[in-house]
Scaffold this active site. Structure first.
Site, short mmCIF file in Angstrom:
data_model
loop_
_atom_site.label_atom_id
_atom_site.label_comp_id
_atom_site.label_asym_id
_atom_site.label_seq_id
_atom_site.Cartn_x
_atom_site.Cartn_y
_atom_site.Cartn_z
N ASP A 40 41.94 -22.88 64.64
CA ASP A 40 43.08 -22.00 64.33
C ASP A 40 42.74 -20.60 64.83
OD1 ASP A 40 45.29 -20.76 63.28
OD2 ASP A 40 45.01 -21.49 61.24
N ASP B 293 48.07 -17.73 67.47
CA ASP B 293 48.20 -18.43 66.18
C ASP B 293 49.43 -19.35 66.22
OD1 ASP B 293 48.02 -19.22 63.57
OD2 ASP B 293 48.64 -17.31 62.71
N GLU C 52 52.14 -25.35 58.78
CA GLU C 52 50.92 -24.72 58.22
C GLU C 52 51.25 -23.33 57.69
OE1 GLU C 52 47.34 -22.04 58.41
OE2 GLU C 52 49.25 -21.89 59.45
N1 DPN Z 1 45.72 -18.58 61.43
C1 DPN Z 1 45.90 -17.96 60.13
C2 DPN Z 1 47.31 -18.36 59.76
O1 DPN Z 1 47.70 -19.50 60.05
O2 DPN Z 1 48.04 -17.53 59.28
C3 DPN Z 1 44.84 -18.37 59.12
C4 DPN Z 1 43.44 -18.05 59.58
C5 DPN Z 1 42.86 -16.84 59.36
C6 DPN Z 1 42.72 -19.01 60.31
C7 DPN Z 1 41.57 -16.56 59.82
C8 DPN Z 1 41.45 -18.74 60.78
C9 DPN Z 1 40.87 -17.51 60.55
ZN ZN Z 2 47.11 -20.13 62.07
#
Ligand code: DPN
Ligand code: ZN
Length: 320
Positions: free
Chosen positions: A210, A147, A181
């Site tokens: 993501d 992430d 983000e």
């Molecule tokens: N990537 C997570 C965040 O930036 O905290 C959000 C997310 C959750 C993206 C589930 C895709 C799927």
């Molecule tokens: Zn993310």
């Protein structure tokens, strides 16, 4: 033009004998030039979408660079930190070297400067833009490799594949790597809000990447507000025998900034994992083959949605 009427063939048969005609037919069938009945080779059929097969190692190499950047900068790549700016510089330098028109767009949030990296591939209809994006920042707790070093790497490698292919798409291609983000989609919101309405309306679709490298991936999550965009991803995964499920990411990632502006959006995710938003979300927390699949899914969707012309599977050689 060659006379192939039955009368002429019969005359040849009587002159040369059936063995010679048989050899000529065989030569023609095998495509051997100079056979008595040789015909020009048929043009190979064109396939609908022919995106490149991108090696997983290419995307993994970008993720490794992002890990190196985090390690050298206090263990993270968060908004306002040196590791974030170094990540933006890494992505931009790769794009510049590949012939993209790039912009490092700055904004201010929480008293710190943040950045978006935007890259345009300057071919195709500028009024119809297919946009791929991913967030570039981590949380302060760790290096953020699933992430979202994973999405960052998948989108970067897809852009580099466009350059390697010297693609001449029908539509225009734009790529974005978003800052802040993790603090509420700050960078992508800023980008969309500062775009004049006339520029926003040129964006046909936005695809978000993501968390696309998780080791514990069982099925691929597809989220979309457009059946066409969602079906494009599902079609790719199905062609590889991979399971998918529809997921609802709500407004938890950058697609939401585009959706708010009335742009059709979709995205894929392998999901989170036990290291989500922690220190162990490092280079050992991703699976290179999962990351490779995400990269090729991104390329497939881009090639299809932007109309990058298919190339013949076999080069066409006109008969001499
Ligand atoms: N990537 C997570 C965040 O930036 O905290 C959000 C997310 C959750 C993206 C589930 C895709 C799927
Ligand atoms: Zn993310």
């Amino acid at each position: 033009m060659r006379d192939t009427t039955p009368a002429r063939l019969l005359k040849r048969r009587s002159l040369l004998g059936s063995a010679a005609i048989g050899a000529g037919l065989l030569a023609a069938l095998l495509g051997v030039p100079g056979g008595a009945l040789a015909q020009p080779a048929p043009r190979p059929a064109l396939v609908a979408v022919q995106s490149p097969d991108i090696p997983a190692a290419n995307s993994l190499a970008h993720a490794q660079q992002l890990q190196t950047i985090a390690t050298a900068n206090g263990g993270n790549r968060a908004h306002g930190k040196a590791g974030f700016k170094a990540s933006a510089d890494y992505v931009k330098s790769k794009l510049d070297a590949a012939g993209f028109q790039t912009t490092l767009q700055s904004f201010t949030y929480n008293g710190a400067t943040g950045y978006n990296v935007i890259a345009d591939w300057p071919y195709g209809d500028a009024n119809q833009i297919v946009f791929l994006g991913s967030h570039l920042d981590s949380v302060p707790a760790g290096p953020g490799i699933n992430d979202n070093g994973s999405g960052t790497s998948a989108v970067l490698e897809t852009a580099l594949a466009v350059s390697r292919a010297n693609a001449r798409p029908t539509k225009r291609l734009r790529f974005g790597w978003w800052g802040a983000e993790e603090l509420g989609m700050i960078g992508s919101k800023y980008y969309v809000q500062q775009l004049p309405a006339a520029e926003r309306s040129k964006i046909s679709s936005y695809l978000n990447f993501d968390m696309v490298g998780a080791k514990n991936t069982r099925t691929w999550g597809v989220y979309t507000d457009s059946s066409t965009l969602g079906a494009t991803f599902t079609e790719y995964f199905r062609s590889k025998g991979l399971a998918t499920n529809g997921i609802n990411v709500g407004a938890r990632s950058d697609h939401a900034s585009f959706k708010s502006a009335g742009i059709q959006v979709s995205g894929i995710s392998s999901g989170d994992d036990p290291c989500y938003h922690t220190r162990c979300d490092d280079i050992n927390n991703i699976d290179s083959s999962v990351l490779g699949t995400a990269t090729n899914a991104a390329a497939y969707a881009l090639w299809k949605l932007a109309g990058i012309p298919a190339v013949p599977a076999v080069p066409y050689r006109p008969a001499a």
